[in-house]
Scaffold this motif. Structure first.
Motif, PDB file in Angstrom:
ATOM      1  N   TRP A  79      -4.132   1.364  -2.132  1.00  0.00           N
ATOM      2  CA  TRP A  79      -3.450   2.363  -1.312  1.00  0.00           C
ATOM      3  C   TRP A  79      -4.390   2.859  -0.210  1.00  0.00           C
ATOM      4  N   SER A 120       0.823  -1.205   0.000  1.00  0.00           N
ATOM      5  CA  SER A 120       0.000   0.000   0.000  1.00  0.00           C
ATOM      6  C   SER A 120       0.860   1.260   0.000  1.00  0.00           C
ATOM      7  N   ARG A 121       1.928   1.252   0.773  1.00  0.00           N
ATOM      8  CA  ARG A 121       2.796   2.438   0.824  1.00  0.00           C
ATOM      9  C   ARG A 121       3.527   2.653  -0.498  1.00  0.00           C
ATOM     10  N   PHE A 124       2.305   1.801  -3.440  1.00  0.00           N
ATOM     11  CA  PHE A 124       1.276   2.331  -4.329  1.00  0.00           C
ATOM     12  C   PHE A 124       1.014   3.808  -4.027  1.00  0.00           C
ATOM     13  N   GLY A 125       0.961   4.154  -2.736  1.00  0.00           N
ATOM     14  CA  GLY A 125       0.721   5.536  -2.356  1.00  0.00           C
ATOM     15  C   GLY A 125       1.824   6.453  -2.841  1.00  0.00           C
TER      16      GLY A 125
END
Length: 262
Positions: free
Chosen positions: A106, A57-58, A60-61
Motif C-alpha cells: 500500500w 495498492s488502493r 490494500f489501503g
C-alpha cells in the motif's frame, strides 16, 4: 471480560472477519474483472503492470484504513521518503504478521515483490500476481536471476528474508535467498522493521483468534546499507551467502531491539 470489553472484542472480531471476506472477494473481483480491464488500456507491459499495482495498492489501503478507522488496529509508519530517495533498492523486511505485506505494498505501490508460487493458482489472487508482475518463488535458481534482472532495471524489489512469518517469541531465522540476491545485485539494501503488538495473524494462527485489545503495528524504513558494510569482502558463493545471511539476521535483531522490540 466486562461488558464493554466484550462488545469491543466482538466488534473487532466482526471487522476482522469482514475485512478477510472483503479481501478474498476483492481479490477475486480484481482477478476476474478489474485488472483484465486495466490490461486493455493502452501502454506497454511495464505501464500496464504499474497501473495494476496502483489498483492493488488502493485495495490494500482501503483494508488497512478500515481496520484503523474502526479501532481494530493502530498504524505508525516512518521513513517512507527513503523509498523515493533510493529507487532500485532491494527492500528487506521482517515478517511478523500476515498483513505486513499489505501495508508495504500500500505504502510502496511501485515496488515488485516475491510471493509464494501457489498464489498463481489461487482462485482469488491469481490475476493479482500475474498482472502486477510479481515474482513467484517456485525455483530458487530462477528466482535469484529474476530478482537481479528486476533490480537491474531500476525497480525496487521487496523480499522477506525469513521466507515465512516469524513465530511469536522465537528469534529471527533468515534463509539465504535474499542474501544471494543482494550479493549478485551488489547495491543498496533498504531495511524495513515491522512490529506488531500484541501479536496477531502470525504463523499458524487463524484469523478469528484476535488479541484482547486493538493491535498496534509500526513500520520503520531505515537508512540503506550495502553488503560490504555487513560482511568483509562479500562474494557470490554459498559461503558468502551464509555469512551475509547471518549478518542480516544479526542486524535486524539488533535494530528491532534498539527500537524497543527485542
Amino acid at each position: 471480560m466486562t461488558g464493554l470489553r466484550c462488545i469491543n472484542y466482538l466488534w473487532r472480531l466482526l471487522i476482522t472477519g469482514l475485512c478477510f471476506a472483503g479481501f478474498a472477494t476483492g481479490g477475486a473481483l480484481l482477478s476476474a474483472v478489474i485488472l483484465p480491464l486495466v490490461q486493455l488500456l493502452p501502454g506497454d507491459r511495464l505501464t500496464r503492470q504499474r497501473r495494476s499495482r496502483q489498483v492493488v495498492s488502493r485495495m490494500f489501503g482501503l483494508m488497512i484504513q478500515t481496520l484503523c478507522v474502526t479501532g481494530t488496529m493502530r498504524l505508525q509508519v516512518s521513513g517512507l521518503e527513503k523509498f523515493k530517495q533510493y529507487p532500485g533498492s532491494l527492500v528487506l523486511a521482517n515478517h511478523p504478521t500476515l498483513i505486513d505485506v499489505v501495508i508495504l505494498l500500500w505504502k510502496f505501490p511501485t515496488a515488485g515483490c516475491v510471493v509464494k508460487a501457489n498464489l498463481w493458482k489461487n482462485p482469488f489472487y491469481w490475476g493479482v500476481v500475474r498482472t502486477t508482475g510479481y515474482i513467484d518463488n517456485a525455483s530458487s535458481d530462477e528466482l535469484i536471476d529474476a530478482c537481479v534482472e528486476r533490480l537491474a532495471t531500476g525497480e525496487s524489489l521487496l523480499i522477506f528474508p525469513e521466507g515465512t512469518r516469524t513465530r511469536p517469541g522465537e528469534p529471527l531465522q533468515f534463509v539465504r535467498g535474499a542474501a544471494y540476491v543482494a550479493l549478485k545485485h551488489g547495491k543498496l539494501i533498504l531495511p524495513v522493521l515491522i512490529t506488531c503488538d500484541p501479536p496477531t495473524l502470525t504463523k499458524g494462527e487463524p484469523w478469528y483468534r484476535i488479541p484482547p485489545r486493538a493491535f498496534s503495528m509500526t513500520m520503520t524504513v531505515l537508512d540503506p546499507v550495502s553488503p560490504d558494510e555487513l560482511v568483509e569482502a562479500p562474494e557470490y558463493s554459498p559461503i558468502g551467502a551464509r555469512r551475509l545471511t547471518e549478518s542480516l539476521q544479526h542486524y535486524f535483531t539488533e535494530q528491532l531491539a534498539a527500537h524497543g522490540h527485542p
